[in-house]
Each structure stands twice: as structure tokens, then as C-alpha cells.
Design a protein around this motif. Structure first.
Motif, PDB file in Angstrom:
ATOM      1  N   UNK A 108      -1.594 107.986 -49.953  1.00  0.00           N
ATOM      2  CA  UNK A 108      -3.101 108.363 -48.816  1.00  0.00           C
ATOM      3  C   UNK A 108      -2.914 106.825 -48.097  1.00  0.00           C
ATOM      4  N   UNK A 109      -2.607 105.854 -48.344  1.00  0.00           N
ATOM      5  CA  UNK A 109      -3.052 104.536 -48.043  1.00  0.00           C
ATOM      6  C   UNK A 109      -2.462 104.499 -46.869  1.00  0.00           C
ATOM      7  N   UNK A 110      -1.044 106.057 -46.465  1.00  0.00           N
ATOM      8  CA  UNK A 110      -0.868 105.677 -45.037  1.00  0.00           C
ATOM      9  C   UNK A 110      -1.229 106.976 -43.967  1.00  0.00           C
ATOM     10  N   UNK A 111      -2.515 107.151 -44.499  1.00  0.00           N
ATOM     11  CA  UNK A 111      -2.827 108.338 -43.236  1.00  0.00           C
ATOM     12  C   UNK A 111      -3.709 108.261 -42.267  1.00  0.00           C
ATOM     13  N   UNK A 112      -3.458 108.052 -40.973  1.00  0.00           N
ATOM     14  CA  UNK A 112      -3.855 107.461 -39.612  1.00  0.00           C
ATOM     15  C   UNK A 112      -5.631 106.646 -40.009  1.00  0.00           C
TER      16      UNK A 112
END
Length: 186
Positions: A108-112
Motif C-alpha cells: 500500500x505504501x506504493x499506491x499512487x
């Protein structure tokens, strides 16, 4: 320039800037990606050696070593990402059927939206750092890169007391500026 001269120049630079090289590589090497800090550091040393072999005159060795370390780290991460673009497939016992694609949940920390929020936060922090008086800004930037007070003093031609004073005052100014921006990490 002879091989011996290159070797001596290289050894002097590494002796003087090894801590800077190590800290910059560690700072730019993301955790859990499959990239080892020691491998990137070795690649940066090879790049420095090659530059010296080409008889490159380093007018600002600390800055040059910093750039080499950052680019070596970025290149290593790019190589890992490029290798990961192949889909991970589960092997079949009979190998005649197409393999099943294994879907791994995304972090989730790489979500846009998370990436955009971090970029905006970093831009605000960078602007606050940029607004600091020049000497305090330089001291804070080097501190954030992991340099010790002694290394800062040597690099900038300051006394260690001056470096410490500028780091502490610069960090206090930075905290105040960030609080005014609504950024408070207590």
C-alpha cells in the motif's frame, strides 16, 4: 598517469571520503528490494577508479563521490526493477499447460496516492531546507546525508564547533519552518 599514480590517488580519496561514500549509498539504497549496500559501494568505487584512470581531475572530490554513489545506487535499483518486470509463474508438474500467474498483493505504501502524498511532503520539506540561510542549509543537508560533525568541518573548512552550531541552529530553524507548514514530527 601510471597505474601506481592512479592507485595512490584512489587510496587517498577512499581514505578521506569512505564514510561519505558509505553513507550516501546507504541513504539511497532502499531496503527489501534485493540490493545490497556493499555491492553498490563496490560499484561506486569501481566507477571512481575508472574516472581516475581516465585522468579525470576532481576539483570537488566530495561532490563527485556523492554523485557517483547516488548514480550507482539508482542504477542498481533500476536493474532490480527491470529484472522484476517478468511475471512470476508457478511451475506446473507436467509443463504442458500454461503456468499460472502468481498475483502478489501490492504494498500500500506504493499506491499512487501514497507516492504523491510523499512527493508533496518531500517538496515542502525541500523548500523549507532551501529557505534556510546558506551556511545552516549546507550544514543541515550534510547532516541529513549522515556526515559527522568532524567530516562536515573538514569538508567545508569549518571548526567542529562551528559545524555543530550551524547544524543545531539549522535543525531548529527547519523544525520551526515545518511546524508553520503544518508538518510536525514530534
Amino acid at each position: 598517469m601510471t597505474h601506481g599514480d592512479t592507485h595512490q590517488r584512489f587510496e587517498r580519496l577512499i581514505e578521506r571520503y569512505a564514510a561519505l561514500l558509505r553513507s550516501v549509498v546507504a541513504q539511497h539504497c532502499p531496503r527489501g528490494v534485493g540490493v545490497e549496500v556493499a555491492d553498490i559501494e563496490q560499484e561506486a568505487r569501481v566507477r571512481l577508479w575508472r574516472a581516475l584512470e581516465r585522468e579525470k581531475d576532481l576539483t570537488d572530490p566530495a561532490s563527485y563521490i556523492y554523485r557517483i554513489a547516488v548514480t550507482a545506487a539508482i542504477d542498481a535499483v533500476r536493474r532490480v526493477i527491470a529484472r522484476r518486470e517478468d511475471q512470476l509463474r508457478i511451475a506446473n508438474a507436467d509443463d504442458e499447460e500454461p503456468a499460472e500467474v502468481l498475483n502478489i498483493p501490492a504494498d500500500p505504501s506504493h499506491a499512487p496516492d501514497a507516492v504523491t502524498a510523499r512527493r508533496e511532503l518531500m517538496a515542502r520539506i525541500a523548500a523549507a531546507v532551501e529557505a534556510l540561510p546558506q551556511n545552516r542549509r549546507r550544514a543541515v543537508e550534510l547532516h541529513l546525508q549522515g556526515l559527522s560533525l568532524g567530516e562536515m568541518a573538514e569538508l567545508l573548512g569549518w571548526s567542529e564547533a562551528k559545524a555543530r552550531n550551524l547544524v543545531y541552529r539549522g535543525l531548529d530553524d527547519l523544525r520551526d519552518a515545518l511546524r508553520r507548514e503544518g508538518i510536525d514530527y514530534a
